[in-house]
Design a protein around this motif. Structure first.
Motif, PDB file in Angstrom:
ATOM      1  N   MET A   1       0.810  -1.211   0.000  1.00  0.00           N
ATOM      2  CA  MET A   1       0.000   0.000   0.000  1.00  0.00           C
ATOM      3  C   MET A   1       0.851   1.272   0.000  1.00  0.00           C
ATOM      4  O   MET A   1       0.421   2.299  -0.478  1.00  0.00           O
ATOM      5  CB  MET A   1      -0.941   0.024   1.207  1.00  0.00           C
ATOM      6  CG  MET A   1      -2.222  -0.727   0.989  1.00  0.00           C
ATOM      7  SD  MET A   1      -3.040  -0.197  -0.513  1.00  0.00           S
ATOM      8  CE  MET A   1      -4.709  -0.551  -0.152  1.00  0.00           C
ATOM      9  N   ALA A   2       2.050   1.195   0.535  1.00  0.00           N
ATOM     10  CA  ALA A   2       2.920   2.375   0.601  1.00  0.00           C
ATOM     11  C   ALA A   2       3.205   2.931  -0.792  1.00  0.00           C
ATOM     12  O   ALA A   2       3.354   4.140  -0.967  1.00  0.00           O
ATOM     13  CB  ALA A   2       4.221   2.031   1.300  1.00  0.00           C
ATOM     14  N   GLU A   3       3.265   2.027  -1.797  1.00  0.00           N
ATOM     15  CA  GLU A   3       3.534   2.476  -3.166  1.00  0.00           C
ATOM     16  C   GLU A   3       2.460   3.416  -3.686  1.00  0.00           C
ATOM     17  O   GLU A   3       2.707   4.241  -4.542  1.00  0.00           O
ATOM     18  CB  GLU A   3       3.581   1.272  -4.122  1.00  0.00           C
ATOM     19  CG  GLU A   3       4.635   0.293  -3.800  1.00  0.00           C
ATOM     20  CD  GLU A   3       4.250  -1.117  -4.239  1.00  0.00           C
ATOM     21  OE1 GLU A   3       3.105  -1.557  -4.005  1.00  0.00           O
ATOM     22  OE2 GLU A   3       5.119  -1.763  -4.800  1.00  0.00           O
ATOM     23  N   LYS A   4       1.243   3.262  -3.177  1.00  0.00           N
ATOM     24  CA  LYS A   4       0.105   4.038  -3.667  1.00  0.00           C
ATOM     25  C   LYS A   4      -0.024   5.412  -3.009  1.00  0.00           C
ATOM     26  O   LYS A   4      -0.835   6.226  -3.436  1.00  0.00           O
ATOM     27  CB  LYS A   4      -1.197   3.255  -3.459  1.00  0.00           C
ATOM     28  CG  LYS A   4      -1.265   1.988  -4.296  1.00  0.00           C
ATOM     29  CD  LYS A   4      -2.589   1.277  -4.099  1.00  0.00           C
ATOM     30  CE  LYS A   4      -2.691   0.043  -4.967  1.00  0.00           C
ATOM     31  NZ  LYS A   4      -3.987  -0.622  -4.830  1.00  0.00           N
ATOM     32  N   GLU A   5       0.776   5.662  -1.972  1.00  0.00           N
ATOM     33  CA  GLU A   5       0.686   6.928  -1.244  1.00  0.00           C
ATOM     34  C   GLU A   5       0.940   8.123  -2.147  1.00  0.00           C
ATOM     35  O   GLU A   5       1.896   8.141  -2.917  1.00  0.00           O
ATOM     36  CB  GLU A   5       1.683   6.948  -0.080  1.00  0.00           C
ATOM     37  CG  GLU A   5       1.034   6.575   1.222  1.00  0.00           C
ATOM     38  CD  GLU A   5       2.026   6.522   2.358  1.00  0.00           C
ATOM     39  OE1 GLU A   5       2.836   7.462   2.494  1.00  0.00           O
ATOM     40  OE2 GLU A   5       2.004   5.520   3.089  1.00  0.00           O
ATOM     41  N   GLY A   6       0.074   9.118  -2.035  1.00  0.00           N
ATOM     42  CA  GLY A   6       0.236  10.343  -2.814  1.00  0.00           C
ATOM     43  C   GLY A   6      -0.208  10.197  -4.259  1.00  0.00           C
ATOM     44  O   GLY A   6       0.066  11.062  -5.084  1.00  0.00           O
ATOM     45  N   GLY A   7      -0.899   9.119  -4.564  1.00  0.00           N
ATOM     46  CA  GLY A   7      -1.324   8.879  -5.942  1.00  0.00           C
ATOM     47  C   GLY A   7      -2.650   9.515  -6.296  1.00  0.00           C
ATOM     48  O   GLY A   7      -3.463   9.815  -5.432  1.00  0.00           O
ATOM     49  N   VAL A  42      -8.158   3.061 -11.216  1.00  0.00           N
ATOM     50  CA  VAL A  42      -6.839   3.293 -11.817  1.00  0.00           C
ATOM     51  C   VAL A  42      -6.151   4.327 -10.948  1.00  0.00           C
ATOM     52  O   VAL A  42      -6.770   5.320 -10.550  1.00  0.00           O
ATOM     53  CB  VAL A  42      -6.945   3.817 -13.279  1.00  0.00           C
ATOM     54  CG1 VAL A  42      -5.570   4.183 -13.823  1.00  0.00           C
ATOM     55  CG2 VAL A  42      -7.594   2.765 -14.175  1.00  0.00           C
ATOM     56  N   GLY A  43      -4.879   4.074 -10.648  1.00  0.00           N
ATOM     57  CA  GLY A  43      -4.141   5.027  -9.831  1.00  0.00           C
ATOM     58  C   GLY A  43      -2.749   5.250 -10.383  1.00  0.00           C
ATOM     59  O   GLY A  43      -2.200   4.396 -11.093  1.00  0.00           O
ATOM     60  N   PHE A  44      -2.190   6.422 -10.071  1.00  0.00           N
ATOM     61  CA  PHE A  44      -0.865   6.776 -10.568  1.00  0.00           C
ATOM     62  C   PHE A  44      -0.171   7.688  -9.569  1.00  0.00           C
ATOM     63  O   PHE A  44      -0.741   8.676  -9.113  1.00  0.00           O
ATOM     64  CB  PHE A  44      -0.995   7.475 -11.919  1.00  0.00           C
ATOM     65  CG  PHE A  44       0.311   7.906 -12.517  1.00  0.00           C
ATOM     66  CD1 PHE A  44       1.297   6.973 -12.829  1.00  0.00           C
ATOM     67  CD2 PHE A  44       0.571   9.243 -12.769  1.00  0.00           C
ATOM     68  CE1 PHE A  44       2.511   7.362 -13.378  1.00  0.00           C
ATOM     69  CE2 PHE A  44       1.779   9.644 -13.323  1.00  0.00           C
ATOM     70  CZ  PHE A  44       2.748   8.706 -13.627  1.00  0.00           C
ATOM     71  N   VAL A  45       1.079   7.329  -9.220  1.00  0.00           N
ATOM     72  CA  VAL A  45       1.889   8.149  -8.316  1.00  0.00           C
ATOM     73  C   VAL A  45       2.983   8.798  -9.165  1.00  0.00           C
ATOM     74  O   VAL A  45       3.916   8.139  -9.608  1.00  0.00           O
ATOM     75  CB  VAL A  45       2.526   7.286  -7.184  1.00  0.00           C
ATOM     76  CG1 VAL A  45       3.341   8.165  -6.243  1.00  0.00           C
ATOM     77  CG2 VAL A  45       1.466   6.510  -6.434  1.00  0.00           C
ATOM     78  N   TYR A  50       4.671   4.817 -10.275  1.00  0.00           N
ATOM     79  CA  TYR A  50       3.893   3.607  -9.981  1.00  0.00           C
ATOM     80  C   TYR A  50       2.453   3.783 -10.454  1.00  0.00           C
ATOM     81  O   TYR A  50       1.816   4.794 -10.191  1.00  0.00           O
ATOM     82  CB  TYR A  50       3.915   3.321  -8.479  1.00  0.00           C
ATOM     83  CG  TYR A  50       3.191   2.052  -8.100  1.00  0.00           C
ATOM     84  CD1 TYR A  50       3.748   0.806  -8.392  1.00  0.00           C
ATOM     85  CD2 TYR A  50       1.959   2.089  -7.471  1.00  0.00           C
ATOM     86  CE1 TYR A  50       3.084  -0.369  -8.053  1.00  0.00           C
ATOM     87  CE2 TYR A  50       1.289   0.920  -7.126  1.00  0.00           C
ATOM     88  CZ  TYR A  50       1.862  -0.307  -7.429  1.00  0.00           C
ATOM     89  OH  TYR A  50       1.202  -1.470  -7.101  1.00  0.00           O
ATOM     90  N   MET A  51       1.961   2.768 -11.181  1.00  0.00           N
ATOM     91  CA  MET A  51       0.590   2.820 -11.670  1.00  0.00           C
ATOM     92  C   MET A  51      -0.091   1.489 -11.375  1.00  0.00           C
ATOM     93  O   MET A  51       0.553   0.446 -11.397  1.00  0.00           O
ATOM     94  CB  MET A  51       0.635   3.128 -13.159  1.00  0.00           C
ATOM     95  CG  MET A  51      -0.260   2.353 -14.020  1.00  0.00           C
ATOM     96  SD  MET A  51      -0.097   2.914 -15.723  1.00  0.00           S
ATOM     97  CE  MET A  51      -1.235   1.767 -16.413  1.00  0.00           C
ATOM     98  N   TRP A  52      -1.381   1.536 -11.078  1.00  0.00           N
ATOM     99  CA  TRP A  52      -2.129   0.299 -10.868  1.00  0.00           C
ATOM    100  C   TRP A  52      -3.497   0.412 -11.528  1.00  0.00           C
ATOM    101  O   TRP A  52      -4.047   1.494 -11.664  1.00  0.00           O
ATOM    102  CB  TRP A  52      -2.254  -0.037  -9.382  1.00  0.00           C
ATOM    103  CG  TRP A  52      -3.105   0.894  -8.581  1.00  0.00           C
ATOM    104  CD1 TRP A  52      -4.436   0.749  -8.284  1.00  0.00           C
ATOM    105  CD2 TRP A  52      -2.701   2.122  -7.964  1.00  0.00           C
ATOM    106  NE1 TRP A  52      -4.865   1.804  -7.528  1.00  0.00           N
ATOM    107  CE2 TRP A  52      -3.831   2.659  -7.314  1.00  0.00           C
ATOM    108  CE3 TRP A  52      -1.490   2.823  -7.892  1.00  0.00           C
ATOM    109  CZ2 TRP A  52      -3.793   3.870  -6.600  1.00  0.00           C
ATOM    110  CZ3 TRP A  52      -1.453   4.010  -7.193  1.00  0.00           C
ATOM    111  CH2 TRP A  52      -2.589   4.521  -6.555  1.00  0.00           C
TER     112      TRP A  52
END
Length: 136
Positions: A1-7, A42-45, A50-52
């Protein structure tokens, strides 16, 4: 989940698809690279690339121009930069009877009209970028 922070996160098919396409366009990747269906999120930091993508069900897509079957899992993740997606997870391309995971996608820079797909086994295949244009 840390990868998604600020996305930036977009929910729902319309908004999620719009974000996914804008990311592909911004980083000079073919717009037909991710034929998605029933997108949930869809998310992007921007700071890490990092994108999911989360979709309701797995999608199999046939790229006619190159006669390739590609499978997109319910969750796709990776790190996007100019003409490159690395540490890709959730995408597999059919090779004979096997479905090896694709770990990296790279468009030639300077442009040669080729796009390269690298599997976890280290095998790289090159195809015409046009085969992944929107609507293919």
């Amino acid at each position: 989940m840390a990868e998604k922070e600020g996305g930036i996160v977009k929910n729902g098919h319309e908004e999620g698809l719009k974000l996914a396409l804008s990311i592909l366009e911004e980083f000079e990747l073919p717009l037909g690279l991710l034929p998605l269906a029933d997108v949930i999120e869809v998310g992007f930091v921007r700071s890490t690339g990092y994108m999911w993508i989360v979709q309701k069900k797995k999608v199999e897509h046939g790229f006619k121009m190159i006669s390739k079957q590609v499978s997109y899992d319910t969750e796709i993740t990776g790190y996007v930069s100019k003409k490159l997606i690395k540490k890709l997870k959730g995408v597999k391309a059919k090779e004979l009877m096997l479905w090896p995971p694709v770990s990296e996608i790279k468009v030639d820079d300077p442009p040669t009209g080729k796009i390269h797909f690298k599997s976890l086994a280290g095998i790289t295949k090159a195809f015409p970028v046009d085969a992944f244009a929107s609507g293919q």
